[in-house]
Design a protein around this motif. Structure first.
Motif, mmCIF file in Angstrom:
data_model
loop_
_atom_site.group_PDB
_atom_site.id
_atom_site.type_symbol
_atom_site.label_atom_id
_atom_site.label_comp_id
_atom_site.label_asym_id
_atom_site.label_seq_id
_atom_site.Cartn_x
_atom_site.Cartn_y
_atom_site.Cartn_z
ATOM 1 N N ARG A 97 0.854 -1.404 -0.078
ATOM 2 C CA ARG A 97 -0.034 -0.002 0.211
ATOM 3 C C ARG A 97 0.734 1.400 -0.085
ATOM 4 N NH1 ARG A 97 -5.406 -1.074 3.780
ATOM 5 N NH2 ARG A 97 -6.307 -2.161 2.447
ATOM 6 N N HIS A 98 2.179 1.414 0.799
ATOM 7 C CA HIS A 98 2.959 2.856 0.617
ATOM 8 C C HIS A 98 3.617 2.423 -0.814
ATOM 9 C CE1 HIS A 98 6.886 4.028 2.401
ATOM 10 N NE2 HIS A 98 6.009 4.843 1.876
ATOM 11 N N GLY A 99 3.989 1.610 -1.457
ATOM 12 C CA GLY A 99 4.035 1.445 -3.067
ATOM 13 C C GLY A 99 2.725 2.136 -3.589
ATOM 14 N N GLN A 100 2.036 1.554 -3.385
ATOM 15 C CA GLN A 100 0.530 2.355 -4.449
ATOM 16 C C GLN A 100 0.346 3.253 -4.451
ATOM 17 O OE1 GLN A 100 -0.748 1.232 -6.351
ATOM 18 N NE2 GLN A 100 -0.533 -1.008 -6.537
ATOM 19 N N GLU A 101 0.990 4.559 -2.308
ATOM 20 C CA GLU A 101 0.661 5.376 -2.272
ATOM 21 C C GLU A 101 1.947 6.387 -3.154
ATOM 22 O OE1 GLU A 101 0.337 9.492 -2.086
ATOM 23 O OE2 GLU A 101 -1.180 7.407 -1.939
ATOM 24 N N LEU A 102 3.004 6.373 -3.376
ATOM 25 C CA LEU A 102 4.438 6.564 -3.588
ATOM 26 C C LEU A 102 4.004 6.415 -5.179
ATOM 27 C CD1 LEU A 102 6.850 5.592 -1.612
ATOM 28 C CD2 LEU A 102 6.339 7.212 -1.680
ATOM 29 N N LEU A 103 3.536 5.432 -5.701
ATOM 30 C CA LEU A 103 3.348 5.280 -7.711
ATOM 31 C C LEU A 103 2.219 6.615 -7.688
ATOM 32 C CD1 LEU A 103 3.823 3.874 -9.755
ATOM 33 C CD2 LEU A 103 1.803 1.727 -9.025
ATOM 34 N N ARG A 104 1.359 6.442 -6.870
ATOM 35 C CA ARG A 104 0.364 7.782 -7.088
ATOM 36 C C ARG A 104 1.554 9.713 -7.543
ATOM 37 N NH1 ARG A 104 -3.182 4.485 -5.338
ATOM 38 N NH2 ARG A 104 -3.070 4.582 -2.691
ATOM 39 N N ARG A 105 2.107 9.195 -5.993
ATOM 40 C CA ARG A 105 2.676 11.068 -6.038
ATOM 41 C C ARG A 105 3.464 10.735 -6.849
ATOM 42 N NH1 ARG A 105 5.323 10.559 -0.719
ATOM 43 N NH2 ARG A 105 3.757 9.897 0.959
ATOM 44 N N SER A 107 6.711 12.435 -7.186
ATOM 45 C CA SER A 107 7.542 13.011 -7.215
ATOM 46 C C SER A 107 9.184 12.459 -7.128
ATOM 47 C CB SER A 107 7.289 13.437 -5.433
ATOM 48 O OG SER A 107 7.390 12.561 -4.436
ATOM 49 N N ARG A 108 9.144 13.817 -7.292
ATOM 50 C CA ARG A 108 11.392 12.786 -7.711
ATOM 51 C C ARG A 108 11.581 12.043 -6.186
ATOM 52 N NH1 ARG A 108 16.010 15.398 -10.031
ATOM 53 N NH2 ARG A 108 17.072 14.727 -8.820
ATOM 54 N N GLY A 109 12.110 10.545 -7.484
ATOM 55 C CA GLY A 109 12.725 10.044 -5.821
ATOM 56 C C GLY A 109 11.534 8.926 -6.133
ATOM 57 N N SER A 110 10.320 9.471 -5.874
ATOM 58 C CA SER A 110 8.809 8.282 -5.786
ATOM 59 C C SER A 110 9.264 6.553 -6.480
ATOM 60 C CB SER A 110 7.810 9.141 -6.012
ATOM 61 O OG SER A 110 7.349 9.291 -7.047
ATOM 62 N N SER A 111 9.546 6.984 -7.432
ATOM 63 C CA SER A 111 9.537 5.992 -8.432
ATOM 64 C C SER A 111 10.311 4.785 -7.854
ATOM 65 C CB SER A 111 9.550 6.228 -9.986
ATOM 66 O OG SER A 111 11.536 6.719 -10.202
#
Length: 170
Positions: A97-105, A107-111
């Motif tokens: 779920r944290h990964g899904q949120e980072l994917l939606r975000r 932002s720089r470095g989130s991938s």
């Protein structure tokens, strides 16, 4: 100055009904209300494993809000799960779920962080798979979901580690 309120305890007899309300508030996309009810139940039954799992899910439902405290609260709740399979499985859920949120975000470095979160989830699902109850393939289903996300989102990559070699003067 904000007021301080003393929280009111619920009764033991109200717990089954309160658990139903947790499920309802999660379905209504009101995870903060579900979290609050979990905390009310855990105040009188701190080892209630069903409610600890519901707390983890309610907290991870709130990741989209970007609250920095959420993942620490999730880790604290996960540490209270006594069954090793459940702890591994729900740690995987939290990381996914944290990964899904980072994917939606996006932002720089989130991938890179999203990739790491999905891979971490997959590792936890593998741990859960190794100790899963018979005929329970939930951890395999979740692992496959993460694998498909990583295949579909080809921009998600691990961090590139470069070796640093200092220039030596001659």
């Amino acid at each position: 100055m904000s007021e301080k309120f003393e929280l009111k305890p619920i009764s033991h007899a109200a717990i089954p009904s309160a658990i139903q309300k947790i499920e309802r508030y999660r379905l209504l996309n009101e995870p903060w209300a579900a979290e609050s009810i979990c905390r009310d139940i855990l105040a009188i039954e701190p080892d209630n494993q069903q409610v600890i799992v519901m707390l983890v899910l309610s907290l991870t439902d709130q990741l989209a809000n970007g609250s920095g405290r959420v993942m620490q609260d999730v880790r604290d709740a996960l540490s209270r799960i006594t069954d090793p399979y459940q702890r591994a499985y729900y740690t995987g859920i939290a990381s996914e779920r944290h990964g899904q949120e980072l994917l939606r975000r996006a932002s720089r470095g989130s991938s890179t962080m999203a990739y790491d979160a999905f891979r971490n989830a997959m590792e936890w699902y593998e741990k859960a798979e190794s100790m899963r109850p018979q005929d329970n393939d939930d951890s395999i289903l979740r692992w496959n979901t993460c694998a498909r996300v990583l295949a579909r989102e080809s921009h998600l990559k691990p961090a590139v580690v470069t070796e640093y070699e200092p220039m030596l003067e001659e």
